[in-house]
Design a protein around this motif. Structure first.
Motif, PDB file in Angstrom:
ATOM      1  N   LYS A 177     -11.218 -20.760   7.920  1.00  0.00           N
ATOM      2  CA  LYS A 177      -9.965 -20.863   8.669  1.00  0.00           C
ATOM      3  C   LYS A 177      -9.290 -22.225   8.494  1.00  0.00           C
ATOM      4  O   LYS A 177      -8.067 -22.333   8.571  1.00  0.00           O
ATOM      5  CB  LYS A 177     -10.239 -20.621  10.162  1.00  0.00           C
ATOM      6  CG  LYS A 177     -10.489 -19.171  10.541  1.00  0.00           C
ATOM      7  CD  LYS A 177      -9.246 -18.317  10.432  1.00  0.00           C
ATOM      8  CE  LYS A 177      -9.430 -16.930  11.029  1.00  0.00           C
ATOM      9  NZ  LYS A 177      -8.206 -16.094  10.912  1.00  0.00           N
ATOM     10  N   GLU A 178     -10.089 -23.260   8.267  1.00  0.00           N
ATOM     11  CA  GLU A 178      -9.542 -24.616   8.242  1.00  0.00           C
ATOM     12  C   GLU A 178      -9.170 -25.119   6.846  1.00  0.00           C
ATOM     13  O   GLU A 178      -8.307 -25.981   6.713  1.00  0.00           O
ATOM     14  CB  GLU A 178     -10.548 -25.601   8.868  1.00  0.00           C
ATOM     15  CG  GLU A 178     -10.781 -25.408  10.356  1.00  0.00           C
ATOM     16  CD  GLU A 178      -9.596 -25.869  11.198  1.00  0.00           C
ATOM     17  OE1 GLU A 178      -8.699 -26.549  10.664  1.00  0.00           O
ATOM     18  OE2 GLU A 178      -9.569 -25.530  12.401  1.00  0.00           O
ATOM     19  N   SER A 181      -8.052 -24.877   0.492  1.00  0.00           N
ATOM     20  CA  SER A 181      -8.446 -24.423  -0.841  1.00  0.00           C
ATOM     21  C   SER A 181      -9.968 -24.352  -0.920  1.00  0.00           C
ATOM     22  O   SER A 181     -10.675 -24.897  -0.062  1.00  0.00           O
ATOM     23  CB  SER A 181      -7.921 -25.381  -1.916  1.00  0.00           C
ATOM     24  OG  SER A 181      -8.547 -26.653  -1.786  1.00  0.00           O
ATOM     25  N   ILE A 182     -10.452 -23.705  -1.966  1.00  0.00           N
ATOM     26  CA  ILE A 182     -11.895 -23.627  -2.196  1.00  0.00           C
ATOM     27  C   ILE A 182     -12.459 -25.028  -2.425  1.00  0.00           C
ATOM     28  O   ILE A 182     -13.561 -25.350  -1.971  1.00  0.00           O
ATOM     29  CB  ILE A 182     -12.196 -22.710  -3.400  1.00  0.00           C
ATOM     30  CG1 ILE A 182     -11.807 -21.263  -3.073  1.00  0.00           C
ATOM     31  CG2 ILE A 182     -13.671 -22.785  -3.783  1.00  0.00           C
ATOM     32  CD1 ILE A 182     -11.932 -20.305  -4.244  1.00  0.00           C
ATOM     33  N   GLU A 183     -11.688 -25.860  -3.109  1.00  0.00           N
ATOM     34  CA  GLU A 183     -12.146 -27.227  -3.417  1.00  0.00           C
ATOM     35  C   GLU A 183     -12.362 -28.044  -2.152  1.00  0.00           C
ATOM     36  O   GLU A 183     -13.216 -28.930  -2.107  1.00  0.00           O
ATOM     37  CB  GLU A 183     -11.122 -27.925  -4.326  1.00  0.00           C
ATOM     38  CG  GLU A 183     -11.037 -27.371  -5.742  1.00  0.00           C
ATOM     39  CD  GLU A 183     -10.382 -26.010  -5.826  1.00  0.00           C
ATOM     40  OE1 GLU A 183     -10.715 -25.253  -6.771  1.00  0.00           O
ATOM     41  OE2 GLU A 183      -9.551 -25.683  -4.943  1.00  0.00           O
ATOM     42  N   GLU A 184     -11.577 -27.776  -1.104  1.00  0.00           N
ATOM     43  CA  GLU A 184     -11.698 -28.525   0.141  1.00  0.00           C
ATOM     44  C   GLU A 184     -12.869 -28.087   1.009  1.00  0.00           C
ATOM     45  O   GLU A 184     -13.282 -28.814   1.907  1.00  0.00           O
ATOM     46  CB  GLU A 184     -10.415 -28.369   0.966  1.00  0.00           C
ATOM     47  CG  GLU A 184      -9.315 -29.335   0.589  1.00  0.00           C
ATOM     48  CD  GLU A 184      -8.215 -29.335   1.634  1.00  0.00           C
ATOM     49  OE1 GLU A 184      -7.260 -30.123   1.470  1.00  0.00           O
ATOM     50  OE2 GLU A 184      -8.293 -28.558   2.613  1.00  0.00           O
ATOM     51  N   MET A 185     -13.371 -26.891   0.748  1.00  0.00           N
ATOM     52  CA  MET A 185     -14.374 -26.308   1.645  1.00  0.00           C
ATOM     53  C   MET A 185     -15.599 -27.194   1.878  1.00  0.00           C
ATOM     54  O   MET A 185     -16.026 -27.368   3.032  1.00  0.00           O
ATOM     55  CB  MET A 185     -14.790 -24.925   1.150  1.00  0.00           C
ATOM     56  CG  MET A 185     -13.735 -23.864   1.371  1.00  0.00           C
ATOM     57  SD  MET A 185     -14.247 -22.225   0.804  1.00  0.00           S
ATOM     58  CE  MET A 185     -12.861 -21.238   1.378  1.00  0.00           C
ATOM     59  N   GLY A 206      -8.740 -23.641  14.063  1.00  0.00           N
ATOM     60  CA  GLY A 206      -9.086 -22.378  13.407  1.00  0.00           C
ATOM     61  C   GLY A 206     -10.033 -21.504  14.207  1.00  0.00           C
ATOM     62  O   GLY A 206     -10.023 -20.278  14.056  1.00  0.00           O
ATOM     63  N   THR A 207     -10.845 -22.116  15.070  1.00  0.00           N
ATOM     64  CA  THR A 207     -11.788 -21.318  15.854  1.00  0.00           C
ATOM     65  C   THR A 207     -11.078 -20.455  16.900  1.00  0.00           C
ATOM     66  O   THR A 207     -11.671 -19.517  17.436  1.00  0.00           O
ATOM     67  CB  THR A 207     -12.824 -22.210  16.562  1.00  0.00           C
ATOM     68  OG1 THR A 207     -12.158 -23.120  17.442  1.00  0.00           O
ATOM     69  CG2 THR A 207     -13.646 -23.000  15.551  1.00  0.00           C
ATOM     70  N   PHE A 265      -9.733 -34.616   9.797  1.00  0.00           N
ATOM     71  CA  PHE A 265      -8.830 -34.241   8.708  1.00  0.00           C
ATOM     72  C   PHE A 265      -7.534 -33.714   9.303  1.00  0.00           C
ATOM     73  O   PHE A 265      -7.508 -33.171  10.409  1.00  0.00           O
ATOM     74  CB  PHE A 265      -9.462 -33.224   7.751  1.00  0.00           C
ATOM     75  CG  PHE A 265      -9.919 -31.935   8.373  1.00  0.00           C
ATOM     76  CD1 PHE A 265      -9.061 -30.844   8.492  1.00  0.00           C
ATOM     77  CD2 PHE A 265     -11.227 -31.788   8.822  1.00  0.00           C
ATOM     78  CE1 PHE A 265      -9.489 -29.653   9.047  1.00  0.00           C
ATOM     79  CE2 PHE A 265     -11.668 -30.604   9.379  1.00  0.00           C
ATOM     80  CZ  PHE A 265     -10.792 -29.531   9.500  1.00  0.00           C
ATOM     81  N   MET A 266      -6.464 -33.907   8.558  1.00  0.00           N
ATOM     82  CA  MET A 266      -5.130 -33.538   9.023  1.00  0.00           C
ATOM     83  C   MET A 266      -4.341 -32.978   7.854  1.00  0.00           C
ATOM     84  O   MET A 266      -4.373 -33.543   6.752  1.00  0.00           O
ATOM     85  CB  MET A 266      -4.413 -34.776   9.598  1.00  0.00           C
ATOM     86  CG  MET A 266      -2.986 -34.509  10.039  1.00  0.00           C
ATOM     87  SD  MET A 266      -2.928 -33.378  11.449  1.00  0.00           S
ATOM     88  CE  MET A 266      -1.186 -32.942  11.443  1.00  0.00           C
TER      89      MET A 266
END
Length: 291
Positions: A177-178, A181-185, A206-207, A265-266
């Motif tokens: 949810k947050e 991208s996949i790279e940020e996960m 996101g929760t 993170f923002m």
């Protein structure tokens, strides 16, 4: 002729496994279809049944029609895609709409068959037969999803531990949810673990995008008024259940977080996120983003 005209009851859409006629008839008997060993001989005259899903159109056929349709009928298939990060509530709406099924029955079957309120489905594209019942479609999706999850767990750990896997899926649902991208996960994952380690609440919007709220913009009033266990502004740690259905990329990120000291993170103007370990820098990032 008397035997061939006897009625056979069955669902409109049935699944025929690959294998010999003997195997097919044996499986039908195990499912309480009114078939016998004599049908093995008759099917050899009609021809071999087709494997896969078939639509015999009615629930009551003469034995002659039933055996004939086993060898000639095919069910039309429709692709249904579950997008990573989508909640089960929204996905059941999609199933009801695209497969012309009863939404309430889908919900009832999911609640009866699924061990979890959320996160039991694996996002993927599924080919489902048109005309399938609500009970069978939920069974198919849950069985295929569980098989995929078990395969990934065995590949990563050499075993499948249901309780531990659910914890990873729950963390992965927040990541899903947050992340932009996949790279940020893996980075988002590291923030989750770092905050938990320091005894900080996750405080992640996101929760709150659970269930019906999947696409709702989280507002300050929503954060204040939502008293569910999904609210990580109110409760410490991760929620007791996943927020949504998650991709394998998110699960891998939950298992293998990046090594960082990030605590915040923002979202930036380019739709990605600025990560920081310093609260004052985080406040600057918020001001820059809001401008």
């Amino acid at each position: 002729m008397y035997y061939l005209n006897k009625p056979v009851s069955s669902p409109k859409v049935i699944y025929i496994p690959k294998g010999s006629i003997n195997k097919i008839i044996t499986q039908m008997q195990s499912r309480n279809y009114n078939v016998s060993k004599l049908d093995i001989l008759l099917l050899r005259l009609f021809g071999s049944p087709q494997s896969g899903w078939i639509n015999i159109e009615t629930t009551l056929n003469s034995r002659w029609d039933f055996l004939y349709k086993l060898t000639t009928a095919k069910a039309a298939l429709q692709n249904i895609t579950l997008i990573p990060g989508e909640t089960t509530y929204i996905f059941l709406n999609q199933l009801a709409d695209e497969l012309k099924l009863n939404r309430d029955l889908l919900q009832k079957e999911y609640e009866q068959q699924s061990p979890y309120e959320e996160g039991a489905f694996t996002p993927n594209t599924y080919s489902l037969p048109i005309g399938i019942t609500e009970k069978i479609v939920i069974k198919i999706l849950l069985n295929e999803s569980l098989a995929q999850m078990k395969n990934l767990s065995i590949k990563l750990f050499g075993m499948y531990n249901e309780k531990k896997w659910l914890q990873y899926v729950t963390i992965a649902s927040i990541i899903q949810k947050e992340s932009a991208s996949i790279e940020e996960m893996p980075l988002v994952s590291s923030v989750i673990y770092n905050r938990i380690k320091k005894g900080m609440k996750l405080q992640m919007d996101g929760t709150l995008n659970y269930g019906k709220n999947s696409h709702v913009k989280v507002t300050p009033s929503m954060i204040k008024e939502d008293t569910s266990t999904y609210n990580t502004y109110l409760y410490s740690g991760i929620p007791p259940l996943p927020v949504c259905n998650v991709s394998f990329d998110a699960i891998k990120a939950a298992i293998f977080p990046a090594k960082s000291d990030y605590l915040y993170f923002m979202k930036s103007k380019d739709a990605k996120h600025d990560f920081t370990s310093n609260y004052s820098t985080h406040l600057s990032n918020i001001k820059r983003a809001t401008k």
